[in-house]
Design an enzyme around this catalytic site. Structure first.
Site, PDB file in Angstrom:
ATOM      1  N   PHE A 143      45.985  22.228 -21.495  1.00  0.00           N
ATOM      2  CA  PHE A 143      45.050  23.004 -20.683  1.00  0.00           C
ATOM      3  C   PHE A 143      43.763  23.155 -21.482  1.00  0.00           C
ATOM      4  O   PHE A 143      43.801  23.443 -22.680  1.00  0.00           O
ATOM      5  CB  PHE A 143      45.656  24.375 -20.366  1.00  0.00           C
ATOM      6  CG  PHE A 143      44.890  25.165 -19.353  1.00  0.00           C
ATOM      7  CD1 PHE A 143      44.974  24.847 -18.004  1.00  0.00           C
ATOM      8  CD2 PHE A 143      44.083  26.220 -19.739  1.00  0.00           C
ATOM      9  CE1 PHE A 143      44.261  25.579 -17.057  1.00  0.00           C
ATOM     10  CE2 PHE A 143      43.366  26.958 -18.805  1.00  0.00           C
ATOM     11  CZ  PHE A 143      43.457  26.628 -17.462  1.00  0.00           C
ATOM     12  N   ASP A 212      52.842  26.432 -26.774  1.00  0.00           N
ATOM     13  CA  ASP A 212      52.322  27.144 -25.610  1.00  0.00           C
ATOM     14  C   ASP A 212      53.402  27.118 -24.538  1.00  0.00           C
ATOM     15  O   ASP A 212      53.770  26.048 -24.042  1.00  0.00           O
ATOM     16  CB  ASP A 212      51.042  26.464 -25.111  1.00  0.00           C
ATOM     17  CG  ASP A 212      50.388  27.202 -23.952  1.00  0.00           C
ATOM     18  OD1 ASP A 212      51.115  27.800 -23.132  1.00  0.00           O
ATOM     19  OD2 ASP A 212      49.151  27.149 -23.829  1.00  0.00           O
ATOM     20  N   TYR A 237      51.851  36.060 -16.206  1.00  0.00           N
ATOM     21  CA  TYR A 237      51.538  36.179 -14.781  1.00  0.00           C
ATOM     22  C   TYR A 237      52.046  35.005 -13.960  1.00  0.00           C
ATOM     23  O   TYR A 237      51.842  34.981 -12.749  1.00  0.00           O
ATOM     24  CB  TYR A 237      50.032  36.376 -14.557  1.00  0.00           C
ATOM     25  CG  TYR A 237      49.130  35.402 -15.284  1.00  0.00           C
ATOM     26  CD1 TYR A 237      48.948  34.110 -14.829  1.00  0.00           C
ATOM     27  CD2 TYR A 237      48.449  35.802 -16.418  1.00  0.00           C
ATOM     28  CE1 TYR A 237      48.119  33.236 -15.491  1.00  0.00           C
ATOM     29  CE2 TYR A 237      47.614  34.936 -17.094  1.00  0.00           C
ATOM     30  CZ  TYR A 237      47.451  33.650 -16.625  1.00  0.00           C
ATOM     31  OH  TYR A 237      46.624  32.775 -17.295  1.00  0.00           O
ATOM     32  N   LYS A 238      52.734  34.064 -14.567  1.00  0.00           N
ATOM     33  CA  LYS A 238      53.300  32.943 -13.820  1.00  0.00           C
ATOM     34  C   LYS A 238      54.768  33.261 -13.504  1.00  0.00           C
ATOM     35  O   LYS A 238      55.069  34.090 -12.665  1.00  0.00           O
ATOM     36  CB  LYS A 238      53.138  31.647 -14.613  1.00  0.00           C
ATOM     37  CG  LYS A 238      51.684  31.292 -14.933  1.00  0.00           C
ATOM     38  CD  LYS A 238      51.595  29.958 -15.629  1.00  0.00           C
ATOM     39  CE  LYS A 238      50.221  29.702 -16.226  1.00  0.00           C
ATOM     40  NZ  LYS A 238      49.115  29.719 -15.280  1.00  0.00           N
ATOM     41  N   ARG A 386      50.087  20.280  -6.529  1.00  0.00           N
ATOM     42  CA  ARG A 386      51.017  20.873  -7.479  1.00  0.00           C
ATOM     43  C   ARG A 386      51.850  21.944  -6.782  1.00  0.00           C
ATOM     44  O   ARG A 386      51.309  22.853  -6.146  1.00  0.00           O
ATOM     45  CB  ARG A 386      50.235  21.478  -8.645  1.00  0.00           C
ATOM     46  CG  ARG A 386      51.034  21.643  -9.917  1.00  0.00           C
ATOM     47  CD  ARG A 386      50.136  22.084 -11.053  1.00  0.00           C
ATOM     48  NE  ARG A 386      49.586  23.416 -10.815  1.00  0.00           N
ATOM     49  CZ  ARG A 386      49.304  24.291 -11.779  1.00  0.00           C
ATOM     50  NH1 ARG A 386      49.505  23.970 -13.034  1.00  0.00           N
ATOM     51  NH2 ARG A 386      48.808  25.473 -11.489  1.00  0.00           N
TER      52      ARG A 386
END
Length: 411
Positions: A143, A212, A237-238, A386
């Site tokens: 990312f 990560d 938050y995922k 996605r």
């Protein structure tokens, strides 16, 4: 593109549609995790497959936050730092996350953003590394923020950034390597990288590894302690459903904590924070990773959200995740005309996270129409659809409907 209002998605009929819909219903009926959907608040009629960007709202959070705001803040005011135990929240909530990533208590501090925690981890790892090492290996597919932070950390510590493809990273780890930064799951493709093997390779080269976990924690077993990971970061938050902008976390293995030299030493990580001394003395344990005053509102929303994991085994979550993604790919193959989409997520279970990414033409427009029809995934430039599968609240009927909707758009 067809018009979503004038051409709604038909209900499944006899034939392939009916067979797959019936299988989905049977799989949902047999799903031991299916009842967990009741722990979340989800809109009626929506298939939510974007939990790998923002998890759904746990049903207990609104009442918990009402108490935090009205009673703890509104009535107790400053007393809540002691009486509501606000002060210990970063480590207390870290200990609730720990079993989800395979860590013993006392090694995770919650707070700050993923980017800030990554900066602390990379600089701290470089300062722990053996003298004379000159390179920081960084996942070339990461990312973007990870790359930006790594470049800054490398400038600060005098290391050279070396981009590597995770599939060939082990061969690039040499006696010059100080730190290796890798993503457990690739955010774009959903590819799962071999954390145990790559961690062993880094250690064999005498380097430290930083992982990560943003796209793996809460979706599959991680095993930080079992595999000897040095440091790790992740968002909440995922798949952990902590809410938009929820605080991230930093894992520092117990064996490294006494030597961990944070580049952001704040008063909250001081051994005696209320002594207000000009000299800095780091706290012991996970608290050493803290910086400033914790963001209490979002921190306590996360603590409430983590209640959805009560009685849940991450191994069961992984098994359902693989079953869901297998079934979705089967439905896509049945419903979508040949040649319209291409799966970029690996077919093999050992290399698949908890998402499916499909490449197609006009991907942005296709995703917009899916969302208009009640199937929420997301688009990644230039051509990727996605779909994230969060086993705590996504079912097999959701997977079937999403694939059938996609097929109708291309039909």
């Amino acid at each position: 593109m067809s018009d979503a209002t004038s051409n709604p998605i038909p209900e499944p009929t006899a034939g392939v549609d009916g067979d797959l819909a019936a299988r989905a219903a049977q799989l949902d009926a047999e799903d031991g995790l299916g009842k967990l959907r009741e722990r979340f608040t989800l809109p009626d009629g929506v298939v939510y497959l974007d939990g790998n960007s923002l998890g759904a709202l746990p049903a207990a959070v609104p009442d918990a936050m009402s108490d935090v705001v009205r009673r703890q803040w509104g009535e107790l005011l400053i007393r809540s730092w002691d009486e509501s135990d606000w002060w210990t929240a970063p480590e207390r909530i870290g200990d609730r996350i720990a079993p989800l990533v395979g860590a013993a208590p006392g090694q995770i501090a919650v707070g700050d953003s993923t980017s800030v925690n990554l900066f602390k981890a990379l600089v701290g790892a470089a300062r722990l590394a053996a003298p004379g090492r000159t390179r920081m290996l960084v996942d070339a597919t990461t990312f973007p923020t990870d790359g930006y932070i790594a470049a800054s950390a490398a400038r600060m510590t005098g290391l050279e950034i070396v981009p590597v493809d995770p599939s060939g990273a082990a061969e690039r780890m040499t006696a010059d390597t100080a730190v290796v930064l890798l993503n457990h799951v690739d955010y774009r493709t959903g590819r799962l990288h071999d954390l145990p093997a790559l961690t062993r390779a880094a250690h064999a080269a005498g380097a430290l590894v930083v992982w990560d976990l943003c796209h793996s924690a809460g979706a599959l077993p991680v095993g930080l302690d079992a595999h000897g990971v040095d440091l790790a970061v992740g968002c909440t938050y995922k798949y952990l459903n902590g809410g938009p902008g929820a605080p991230a976390y930093l894992y520092v293995a117990a064996r490294h904590q006494d030597g961990f030299d944070s580049p952001l030493p704040g008063w909250n990580s001081h051994a005696e924070p209320f002594a207000m001394t000009p000299e800095y003395e780091p706290a012991r344990g996970a608290a050493r990773a803290r910086v400033g005053t914790p963001d209490i509102l979002s921190m306590l929303a996360l603590e409430s959200a983590l209640g959805v994991w009560e009685g849940v085994d991450v191994a069961d979550v992984r098994a359902k995740s693989l079953a869901l993604t297998d079934f979705f790919l089967e439905c896509v193959a049945a419903y979508v005309p040949a040649g319209k989409v291409e799966a970029v997520t690996p077919a093999g279970h050992a290399e698949r996270g908890s998402q499916v990414s499909l490449r197609c033409g006009n991907a942005r427009e296709v995703m917009a129409e899916l969302i208009a029809r009640g199937v929420v995934g997301d688009f990644r430039a230039p051509d990727v659809l996605r779909f994230g599968f969060t086993p705590l609240y996504v079912g097999f009927a959701d997977a079937e409907r999403a694939a059938r909707t996609l097929g109708h758009i291309f039909g």
